[in-house]
Design an enzyme around this catalytic site. Structure first.
Site, PDB file in Angstrom:
ATOM      1  CE  LYS A   1      25.679  45.759  42.870  1.00 26.22           C
ATOM      2  NZ  LYS A   1      26.963  45.020  42.851  1.00 26.22           N
ATOM      3  CG  ASN A   2      28.483  46.878  45.805  1.00 26.28           C
ATOM      4  OD1 ASN A   2      27.911  45.916  45.274  1.00 26.28           O
ATOM      5  ND2 ASN A   2      29.124  47.791  45.115  1.00 26.28           N
TER       6      ASN A   2
ATOM      7  NE  ARG B   1      36.098  42.925  39.581  1.00 20.82           N
ATOM      8  CZ  ARG B   1      34.807  43.194  39.830  1.00 20.82           C
ATOM      9  NH1 ARG B   1      33.937  43.070  38.860  1.00 20.82           N
ATOM     10  NH2 ARG B   1      34.400  43.511  41.028  1.00 20.82           N
TER      11      ARG B   1
ATOM     12  CB  CYS C   1      33.086  40.576  34.943  1.00 17.74           C
ATOM     13  SG  CYS C   1      33.848  41.934  35.811  1.00 17.74           S
TER      14      CYS C   1
ATOM     15  CG  ASP D   1      31.071  50.702  41.859  1.00 21.24           C
ATOM     16  OD1 ASP D   1      30.800  50.106  42.922  1.00 21.24           O
ATOM     17  OD2 ASP D   1      31.873  50.268  41.025  1.00 21.24           O
TER      18      ASP D   1
ATOM     19  NE  ARG E   1      24.817  41.255  37.965  1.00 19.30           N
ATOM     20  CZ  ARG E   1      26.035  41.819  38.000  1.00 19.30           C
ATOM     21  NH1 ARG E   1      26.489  42.478  36.970  1.00 19.30           N
ATOM     22  NH2 ARG E   1      26.795  41.710  39.079  1.00 19.30           N
TER      23      ARG E   1
HETATM   24  C1  EPZ Z   1      33.842  45.937  45.065  1.00 21.75           C
HETATM   25  O1  EPZ Z   1      34.355  44.931  44.227  1.00 21.75           O
HETATM   26  C2  EPZ Z   1      32.467  46.277  44.507  1.00 21.75           C
HETATM   27  N1  EPZ Z   1      31.627  45.081  44.494  1.00 21.75           N
HETATM   28  C3  EPZ Z   1      32.590  46.810  43.079  1.00 21.75           C
HETATM   29  O2  EPZ Z   1      31.289  47.201  42.663  1.00 21.75           O
HETATM   30  C4  EPZ Z   1      33.495  48.034  43.104  1.00 21.75           C
HETATM   31  O3  EPZ Z   1      33.665  48.505  41.793  1.00 21.75           O
HETATM   32  C5  EPZ Z   1      34.853  47.667  43.721  1.00 21.75           C
HETATM   33  O4  EPZ Z   1      34.663  47.108  45.030  1.00 21.75           O
HETATM   34  C6  EPZ Z   1      35.788  48.855  43.843  1.00 21.75           C
HETATM   35  O5  EPZ Z   1      35.194  49.822  44.652  1.00 21.75           O
HETATM   36  C7  EPZ Z   1      31.068  44.675  45.663  1.00 21.75           C
HETATM   37  O6  EPZ Z   1      31.298  45.250  46.717  1.00 21.75           O
HETATM   38  C8  EPZ Z   1      30.169  43.471  45.590  1.00 21.75           C
HETATM   39  P1  EPZ Z   1      38.237  45.425  44.731  1.00 21.75           P
HETATM   40  P2  EPZ Z   1      35.721  44.172  44.658  1.00 21.75           P
HETATM   41  O7  EPZ Z   1      38.748  44.127  45.225  1.00 21.75           O
HETATM   42  O8  EPZ Z   1      35.853  44.099  46.118  1.00 21.75           O
HETATM   43  C9  EPZ Z   1      42.185  44.685  42.302  1.00 21.75           C
HETATM   44  C10 EPZ Z   1      29.416  47.315  41.253  1.00 21.75           C
HETATM   45  O9  EPZ Z   1      29.268  47.861  40.150  1.00 21.75           O
HETATM   46  N2  EPZ Z   1      42.277  43.424  43.058  1.00 21.75           N
HETATM   47  O10 EPZ Z   1      38.119  46.563  45.696  1.00 21.75           O
HETATM   48  O11 EPZ Z   1      35.802  42.922  43.878  1.00 21.75           O
HETATM   49  C11 EPZ Z   1      41.000  44.701  41.353  1.00 21.75           C
HETATM   50  O12 EPZ Z   1      41.342  44.105  40.116  1.00 21.75           O
HETATM   51  C12 EPZ Z   1      30.682  46.544  41.542  1.00 21.75           C
HETATM   52  O13 EPZ Z   1      28.586  47.364  42.194  1.00 21.75           O
HETATM   53  C13 EPZ Z   1      43.437  42.664  42.971  1.00 21.75           C
HETATM   54  O14 EPZ Z   1      44.368  43.018  42.269  1.00 21.75           O
HETATM   55  O15 EPZ Z   1      36.816  45.180  44.092  1.00 21.75           O
HETATM   56  C14 EPZ Z   1      40.720  46.169  41.215  1.00 21.75           C
HETATM   57  O16 EPZ Z   1      41.597  46.711  40.259  1.00 21.75           O
HETATM   58  C15 EPZ Z   1      31.599  46.445  40.320  1.00 21.75           C
HETATM   59  N3  EPZ Z   1      43.510  41.506  43.686  1.00 21.75           N
HETATM   60  C16 EPZ Z   1      41.070  46.735  42.601  1.00 21.75           C
HETATM   61  O17 EPZ Z   1      41.893  45.748  43.218  1.00 21.75           O
HETATM   62  C17 EPZ Z   1      42.494  41.092  44.499  1.00 21.75           C
HETATM   63  O18 EPZ Z   1      42.631  40.040  45.154  1.00 21.75           O
HETATM   64  C18 EPZ Z   1      39.910  46.996  43.508  1.00 21.75           C
HETATM   65  O19 EPZ Z   1      39.082  45.864  43.462  1.00 21.75           O
HETATM   66  C19 EPZ Z   1      41.336  41.883  44.572  1.00 21.75           C
HETATM   67  C20 EPZ Z   1      41.244  43.047  43.850  1.00 21.75           C
END
Ligand code: EPZ
Length: 437
Positions: free
Chosen positions: A22-23, A121, A116, A309, A401
């Protein structure tokens, strides 16, 4: 709304094939806006989140449809560049169209994803990276308005680390935008997840020039245009991990087929430290179960460390381990929705400040529980398969999902799981359900 009714406490047997990731699929589908050629995307799982992404692409003028087991896309002439709130709020990963749109069309209007259930996020890193490439960013009425300068985006050296380290989708967005920028871009503190590598390799198959994907430093040499692609996404490592844990929890030597072990080394190591061996043979992994796993300590961190995850699912296994385990959640400190529901099944878990202390119990007992975040819901399913008695899980649209036809596939392993309609409800999830994604 649907529920799962699971009669647990029975061993599973046989093998289960892993779906496409999915990701990986969500950002890879988004690159279809970056070329006027047709694209074909294979091994894409038939999930609600993929359906949402297809709807977003269609609103952006990308004719997207399923043709047998693939999604084909082609950009229509009458396209527009607004990704609407009612779709992006259902799946915050819709934000991954931002970079491709600014690169290909010079502008994008994308709804802020909002929060969420797993926490706030933010997308500050996405915006910072696009600004470094010269994009003008304006936030208005809950939408990001991004606009490239007249001469187009220009390559830059960008540090993309946040307070939690790297960001997967921010890396994706900036990498996509840099592909069509003038000159060279270097992304420092890039996310190293396999899904980022898959996206980079897909873009390179379209004519992009990306080096270093999978390492914290990615270099992108801008090109003028991209051709179409015919791309098969990687297997879903999170789904594979979920199935391995289901085997460990039910003490069943099931085989998970089609996963890539190199994407799961941290999970396999934690299982091994808990006494559960995973025998590898090519792309197949077979669980070697034990009567009771041993307690362990886990911290979630960006790839290649233990993935957030899989945190809820390993918590379900720790719930029946001998001794006390500790889980430290470094990516989403509030991501412990599974704990409360596992406690209804007899687990002994206390959560404070981004840490869960899990005192193992002999076994779990069936109960009525409620799904919430996608991965917490998966933890309830695997816990219910092992629990004695019947478990009823409501709001299973969360599971739909991220896990394709999960009840059918688990039944083929001998699981006693049925999908039923919750009395007095319809078959659809509430439209306002904000998706983690
Ligand atoms: C991806 O989300 C995945 N989703 C998430 O999977 C996964 O949990 C996450 O990466 C971490 O591995 C998809 O790939 C569609 P991040 P993403 O930006 O990219 C902070 C699932 O269950 N952050 O790597 O949105 C954020 O708050 C989902 O399949 C900022 O501070 O996650 C978090 O603490 C849930 N500023 C950390 O970084 C930003 O601009 C990592 O988030 C972006 C993120």
């Amino acid at each position: 709304m649907d529920q799962f009714v699971i009669d647990g406490g029975h061993p599973l047997s046989g093998s289960i094939a892993v779906s496409g990731s999915k990701n990986a699929s969500l950002p890879i589908l988004a690159v279809s806006v970056m070329t006027s050629d047709a694209c074909v995307f294979r091994n894409v799982p038939r999930l609600r989140d993929v359906q949402t992404q297809v709807k977003i692409l269609n609103t952006l003028g990308v004719e997207s449809q399923w043709v047998r087991d693939a999604i084909t896309t082609r950009v229509r002439d009458d396209y527009n560049s607004t990704a609407p709130y009612e779709l992006v709020k259902q799946m915050r990963a819709g934000v991954c169209v931002l970079g491709p749109l600014v690169a290909a069309r010079g502008e994008a209007v994308v709804s802020l994803p909002g929060g969420c259930v797993i926490g706030e996020r933010p997308i500050d890193l996405h915006l910072r990276g696009l600004q470094a490439l010269g994009a003008e960013i304006r936030i208005e009425h809950g939408y990001v308005h991004a606009k490239a300068p007249k001469g187009g985006l220009k390559g830059a050296e960008i540090y993309l680390g946040g307070r939690f380290g790297s960001s997967v989708l921010a890396t994706d967005n900036v990498m996509c935008a840099a592909v069509l920028a003038r000159g060279t871009t270097v992304i420092e503190c890039a996310a190293c997840e396999p899904e980022v590598v898959d996206l980079a390799e897909c873009l390179n198959s379209m004519g992009a020039r990306i080096e270093g994907a999978g390492s914290p430093r990615i270099t992108i040499h801008g090109v003028r245009r991209l051709k179409g692609c015919d791309w098969a996404v990687i297997p879903d490592r999170i789904e594979a991990a979920t199935f391995l844990i289901a085997g460990a929890l039910t003490r069943s030597p099931i085989t998970v087929k089609g996963a890539r072990a190199q994407h799961l080394l941290a999970v396999i190591d934690v299982l091994r430290q808990m006494g559960v061996e995973v025998k590898r043979k090519g792309q197949n992994m077979t669980v070697v179960p034990v009567e009771r796993p041993k307690a362990y300590e886990v911290t979630t961190l960006p790839f290649p460390a233990f993935p957030t995850d899989v945190q809820s699912q390993i918590m379900a296994l720790m719930a029946v381990a001998t001794g006390t385990s500790v889980i430290t959640e470094r990516i989403y400190p509030d991501r412990f929705m599974a704990a409360a529901e596992l406690k209804r099944m007899g687990a002994n878990i206390s959560v404070t400040n981004g840490q869960a202390v899990v005192h193992g119990v002999e076994s779990l007992a069936g109960a009525e529980v409620m799904a919430s975040d996608l991965r917490a819901s998966a933890a309830l399913v695997v816990a219910a398969l092992a629990a004695h008695g019947q478990t009823r899980i409501s709001r299973v649209y969360h599971i739909d999902r991220g896990y394709e036809r999960i009840e059918e596939r688990l039944r083929r392993l001998g699981a006693r799981i049925q999908r039923v309609r919750e009395p007095g409800t319809t078959g659809d999830e509430p439209a306002q359900a904000a998706g983690a994604g």
